[in-house]
Design a protein around this motif. Sequence first.
Motif, PDB file in Angstrom:
ATOM      1  N   ASN A 175       0.860  -1.191   0.000  1.00 46.19           N
ATOM      2  CA  ASN A 175       0.000   0.000   0.000  1.00 46.19           C
ATOM      3  C   ASN A 175       0.893   1.237   0.000  1.00 46.19           C
ATOM      4  O   ASN A 175       1.944   1.261   0.645  1.00 46.19           O
ATOM      5  N   TYR A 176       0.443   2.245  -0.732  1.00 43.68           N
ATOM      6  CA  TYR A 176       1.156   3.516  -0.876  1.00 43.68           C
ATOM      7  C   TYR A 176       0.188   4.600  -0.411  1.00 43.68           C
ATOM      8  O   TYR A 176      -0.841   4.809  -1.042  1.00 43.68           O
ATOM      9  N   GLU A 177       0.519   5.261   0.681  1.00 44.31           N
ATOM     10  CA  GLU A 177      -0.387   6.274   1.225  1.00 44.31           C
ATOM     11  C   GLU A 177       0.338   7.612   1.308  1.00 44.31           C
ATOM     12  O   GLU A 177       1.252   7.782   2.096  1.00 44.31           O
ATOM     13  N   THR A 178      -0.072   8.543   0.467  1.00 43.97           N
ATOM     14  CA  THR A 178       0.471   9.893   0.478  1.00 43.97           C
ATOM     15  C   THR A 178      -0.596  10.764   1.128  1.00 43.97           C
ATOM     16  O   THR A 178      -1.570  11.134   0.481  1.00 43.97           O
ATOM     17  N   LEU A 179      -0.413  11.028   2.413  1.00 42.26           N
ATOM     18  CA  LEU A 179      -1.473  11.651   3.191  1.00 42.26           C
ATOM     19  C   LEU A 179      -1.178  13.120   3.501  1.00 42.26           C
ATOM     20  O   LEU A 179      -1.656  14.003   2.815  1.00 42.26           O
ATOM     21  N   GLY A 180      -0.399  13.388   4.514  1.00 45.16           N
ATOM     22  CA  GLY A 180      -0.076  14.764   4.875  1.00 45.16           C
ATOM     23  C   GLY A 180      -1.131  15.460   5.707  1.00 45.16           C
ATOM     24  O   GLY A 180      -1.113  16.676   5.839  1.00 45.16           O
TER      25      GLY A 180
END
Length: 132
Positions: free
Chosen positions: A74-79
Motif C-alpha cells: 500500500n502507498y499512502e500519500t497523506l499529509g
Amino acid sequence: MDEDAYGVRIFSTDQVDAVLQRADIQRGYTLIIWRGRHVVEPFELDKSEANSYWSAILAVAKALVAFYQPLKMNYETLGNTVPHLHTHLLPRFVEDPAPGRPFPLLPQSGDEPKIDPGLLASDAAALRALLR
C-alpha cells in the motif's frame, strides 16, 4: 543521521529519505520523506523533482517486496497530520489488521511498542543491500 527515535534510514538521495519505522505498527512499514524544498502536494513538484520522488518510492517498494514477500504493497500519500510531502509504504500480509481495507494508520505518539532492535537492524541491513 541514519537513526532517530522513529526509525532507521535505509535509502537516501539528495531529495528523498526512506526510513524503516521503529514502531511495531507493521513489519516493513517505511516512510518516504521529501527533503527538497517544502511542498505539501505531489503536484507542487516540478518534473525532475517528481521523477526523483516517485523513482525513490518505486525502488524502496521493490526492495520491501523482495525482502518481506507481502501479498500487496500500500502507498499512502497523506499529509493530514504533518503537512509536508511524504508517502507511507505498508506491506500487507496474510495476517492483516484490516483485510480488504486501507491500513488503519494512526499518528504516532512515540509511545508505540517498538520492533525488536536486533530485528530492525537486521531488516535495515538487508534492505540497504537490496537498494545498493
